[in-house]
Scaffold this motif. Sequence first.
Motif, PDB file in Angstrom:
ATOM      1  N   ASP A  43       7.573  -1.190   8.087  1.00 36.01           N
ATOM      2  CA  ASP A  43       8.099  -2.555   8.030  1.00 36.01           C
ATOM      3  C   ASP A  43       7.523  -3.304   6.831  1.00 36.01           C
ATOM      4  O   ASP A  43       6.558  -2.866   6.211  1.00 36.01           O
ATOM      5  CB  ASP A  43       7.844  -3.319   9.333  1.00 36.01           C
ATOM      6  CG  ASP A  43       6.398  -3.217   9.776  1.00 36.01           C
ATOM      7  OD1 ASP A  43       6.113  -3.549  10.917  1.00 36.01           O
ATOM      8  OD2 ASP A  43       5.547  -2.810   8.950  1.00 36.01           O
TER       9      ASP A  43
ATOM     10  N   ARG B 115      -1.217   5.134  18.454  1.00 38.42           N
ATOM     11  CA  ARG B 115      -0.678   5.269  17.095  1.00 38.42           C
ATOM     12  C   ARG B 115      -1.462   6.327  16.327  1.00 38.42           C
ATOM     13  O   ARG B 115      -0.898   7.162  15.625  1.00 38.42           O
ATOM     14  CB  ARG B 115      -0.745   3.931  16.357  1.00 38.42           C
ATOM     15  CG  ARG B 115       0.252   2.915  16.889  1.00 38.42           C
ATOM     16  CD  ARG B 115       0.260   1.674  16.038  1.00 38.42           C
ATOM     17  NE  ARG B 115       0.885   1.914  14.736  1.00 38.42           N
ATOM     18  CZ  ARG B 115       0.933   1.020  13.763  1.00 38.42           C
ATOM     19  NH1 ARG B 115       0.389  -0.162  13.930  1.00 38.42           N
ATOM     20  NH2 ARG B 115       1.522   1.301  12.618  1.00 38.42           N
TER      21      ARG B 115
ATOM     22  N   ASN C  94      -5.275  -2.665   1.829  1.00 35.46           N
ATOM     23  CA  ASN C  94      -4.355  -3.510   2.606  1.00 35.46           C
ATOM     24  C   ASN C  94      -4.377  -4.952   2.118  1.00 35.46           C
ATOM     25  O   ASN C  94      -3.734  -5.808   2.708  1.00 35.46           O
ATOM     26  CB  ASN C  94      -4.750  -3.512   4.089  1.00 35.46           C
ATOM     27  CG  ASN C  94      -4.473  -2.187   4.757  1.00 35.46           C
ATOM     28  OD1 ASN C  94      -3.711  -1.387   4.241  1.00 35.46           O
ATOM     29  ND2 ASN C  94      -5.091  -1.961   5.906  1.00 35.46           N
TER      30      ASN C  94
ATOM     31  N   ARG D  93      -4.302   9.094   9.203  1.00 39.47           N
ATOM     32  CA  ARG D  93      -3.000   9.126   8.524  1.00 39.47           C
ATOM     33  C   ARG D  93      -3.080   9.697   7.113  1.00 39.47           C
ATOM     34  O   ARG D  93      -2.201  10.442   6.680  1.00 39.47           O
ATOM     35  CB  ARG D  93      -2.418   7.709   8.453  1.00 39.47           C
ATOM     36  CG  ARG D  93      -1.036   7.702   7.837  1.00 39.47           C
ATOM     37  CD  ARG D  93      -0.532   6.311   7.578  1.00 39.47           C
ATOM     38  NE  ARG D  93      -0.313   5.569   8.805  1.00 39.47           N
ATOM     39  CZ  ARG D  93       0.084   4.292   8.827  1.00 39.47           C
ATOM     40  NH1 ARG D  93       0.323   3.649   7.706  1.00 39.47           N
ATOM     41  NH2 ARG D  93       0.257   3.670   9.967  1.00 39.47           N
TER      42      ARG D  93
ATOM     43  N   ARG E 296       0.842  -1.212   0.000  1.00 37.26           N
ATOM     44  CA  ARG E 296       0.000   0.000   0.000  1.00 37.26           C
ATOM     45  C   ARG E 296       0.878   1.263   0.000  1.00 37.26           C
ATOM     46  O   ARG E 296       0.699   2.153  -0.842  1.00 37.26           O
ATOM     47  CB  ARG E 296      -0.878  -0.042   1.260  1.00 37.26           C
ATOM     48  CG  ARG E 296      -1.748   1.163   1.503  1.00 37.26           C
ATOM     49  CD  ARG E 296      -2.197   1.173   2.964  1.00 37.26           C
ATOM     50  NE  ARG E 296      -1.089   1.419   3.869  1.00 37.26           N
ATOM     51  CZ  ARG E 296      -0.917   0.813   5.038  1.00 37.26           C
ATOM     52  NH1 ARG E 296      -1.749  -0.089   5.462  1.00 37.26           N
ATOM     53  NH2 ARG E 296       0.130   1.121   5.795  1.00 37.26           N
ATOM     54  N   ASP E 297       1.828   1.317   0.913  1.00 28.85           N
ATOM     55  CA  ASP E 297       2.622   2.538   1.033  1.00 28.85           C
ATOM     56  C   ASP E 297       3.600   2.715  -0.130  1.00 28.85           C
ATOM     57  O   ASP E 297       3.912   3.841  -0.511  1.00 28.85           O
ATOM     58  CB  ASP E 297       3.325   2.561   2.397  1.00 28.85           C
ATOM     59  CG  ASP E 297       2.330   2.855   3.531  1.00 28.85           C
ATOM     60  OD1 ASP E 297       1.295   3.482   3.248  1.00 28.85           O
ATOM     61  OD2 ASP E 297       2.579   2.463   4.679  1.00 28.85           O
TER      62      ASP E 297
ATOM     63  N   ARG F 220      -8.540  -9.961   5.058  1.00 26.68           N
ATOM     64  CA  ARG F 220      -7.927  -8.705   5.521  1.00 26.68           C
ATOM     65  C   ARG F 220      -8.933  -7.572   5.628  1.00 26.68           C
ATOM     66  O   ARG F 220     -10.043  -7.662   5.126  1.00 26.68           O
ATOM     67  CB  ARG F 220      -6.755  -8.337   4.613  1.00 26.68           C
ATOM     68  CG  ARG F 220      -5.637  -9.364   4.760  1.00 26.68           C
ATOM     69  CD  ARG F 220      -4.533  -9.200   3.771  1.00 26.68           C
ATOM     70  NE  ARG F 220      -3.565 -10.281   3.918  1.00 26.68           N
ATOM     71  CZ  ARG F 220      -2.446 -10.196   4.637  1.00 26.68           C
ATOM     72  NH1 ARG F 220      -2.115  -9.075   5.231  1.00 26.68           N
ATOM     73  NH2 ARG F 220      -1.639 -11.234   4.732  1.00 26.68           N
ATOM     74  N   ASP F 221      -8.523  -6.483   6.287  1.00 28.80           N
ATOM     75  CA  ASP F 221      -9.482  -5.428   6.624  1.00 28.80           C
ATOM     76  C   ASP F 221      -9.903  -4.558   5.435  1.00 28.80           C
ATOM     77  O   ASP F 221     -11.077  -4.505   5.077  1.00 28.80           O
ATOM     78  CB  ASP F 221      -8.976  -4.581   7.804  1.00 28.80           C
ATOM     79  CG  ASP F 221      -7.571  -4.017   7.618  1.00 28.80           C
ATOM     80  OD1 ASP F 221      -6.964  -4.222   6.542  1.00 28.80           O
ATOM     81  OD2 ASP F 221      -7.070  -3.360   8.552  1.00 28.80           O
TER      82      ASP F 221
END
Length: 414
Positions: free
Chosen positions: A21, A183, A96, A144, A11-12, A91-92
């Motif tokens: 990470d 976070r 992601n 974010r 994703r990033d 997954r959510d």
Amino acid sequence: MKLYLVGGAVRDKLLNYPALDQDWLVVGSTPEQMLAQGYQAVGKDFPVFLHPKTKQEYALARTERKQGQGYTGFACYFAEDVTLEQDLQRRDLTINAMAMDLEGTLHDPYGGYSDLQQKILRHVSPAFAEDPLRVLRVARFYARYKHLGFHIADETLELMRQLSHSGELQHLTAERVWQESARALQEQDPQAYIEVLHQVGALAALMPELAKLWGIPNPPKWHPEIDSGIHTLLVLQQAALLSDRLDVRFAALCHDVGKGETDPADWPSHHGHEHSGLPVLKTMCERLRVPNDCKELALLACQYHQLLHKALELRPATVLKLFDGIDLWRKPERLKLLLLCAVADLRGRTGFEQSAYPQQQYLTDAAQAARAVDIKAIVASGLKGEAIKHKLAEHRLAAVTLVKQQWDLARQTQ
Ligand SMILES: Nc1ccn([C@@H]2O[C@H](COP(=O)(O)OP(=O)(O)OP(=O)(O)O)[C@@H](O)[C@H]2O)c(=O)n1
């Protein structure tokens, strides 16, 4: 076996956003094969391994089915026949649920890339509901990526609303709630996290002390935004502009909890909310197992924010009482942090965003002068016990008085 980069790293990478990470997915392998290749088993509940050299995480493809309530009730199935698509489906969010193989080919069975381009946070499937923490995770991703133009899909908001009202959030452990919230508070738009949690009813389930602030009015003269919940969001937003620190942002978020305790007959005034908020905030911090540094600063911000605002009118003796109260002598950094919360409190009002806060410099000057009093010289003068304490207080009072005189003079000549 086949290896894929998955989750946040993909994703990033596609977003050109710094990734912390790298998580890897292993399809077509078994724990025995992983161990035979030198991977080190680390997962207690899931088959996760560390690479022998890079120490990055490698998880075997798995499916999950929720059993019972809460986080621990999972039936996890992993075997060589679990496919990439099956693993990605549990997954959510779609963004992601993308994978990239070692040749750089993107595997995107659930439309994550399109959602990324359209800046949508959308759940993959009804399996989203299997981990209620995902309500908080989506709000955190929103905090974010909001500045990039992201929003949450209506159907995902609806699912978050259903989960929040189902009572499922009550089964989350305090540690997971705090970890996720901490976070989120350190993201670029922490107020967006709280706003979404409030919107879907999760704030009422997890932090009712804060949720209560919505609908409680303030005097329009000082608070053109009127609503205490809106003010809280604005203060957190301002705090985030002033500091990256979690303790400062958390204190800013909590400083006004006492307004939830005011008798509605007294609205919009909130006389004494600095004190009525203390037991409420303590209970909230203990329930959420908030670490001590965050809890202590939040309690002090709650107790002293009004006094900080009045600093220029205070007698020097009251300024010293404030310094004693926050234990300036042993914890000098606290004043700076509390003043950041106070600036955020002032600027977190519609139309006050650029306001000056001379109290900040005044109290900084006063603290510096009071702390500069030479204790060693007082001890060396031969005084003993209580007499040393009195002399110290006398000198500190004189030092603060001098600063106040200089400030008053400067203000008169302005
Ligand atoms: N409750 C959760 C936790 C994790 N995941 C999946 O596991 C991946 C890795 O989780 P994590 O490391 O917690 O998050 P990241 O997406 O990597 O995000 P961050 O940048 O915040 O670490 C996520 O991308 C998501 O696919 C999930 O579906 N549901």
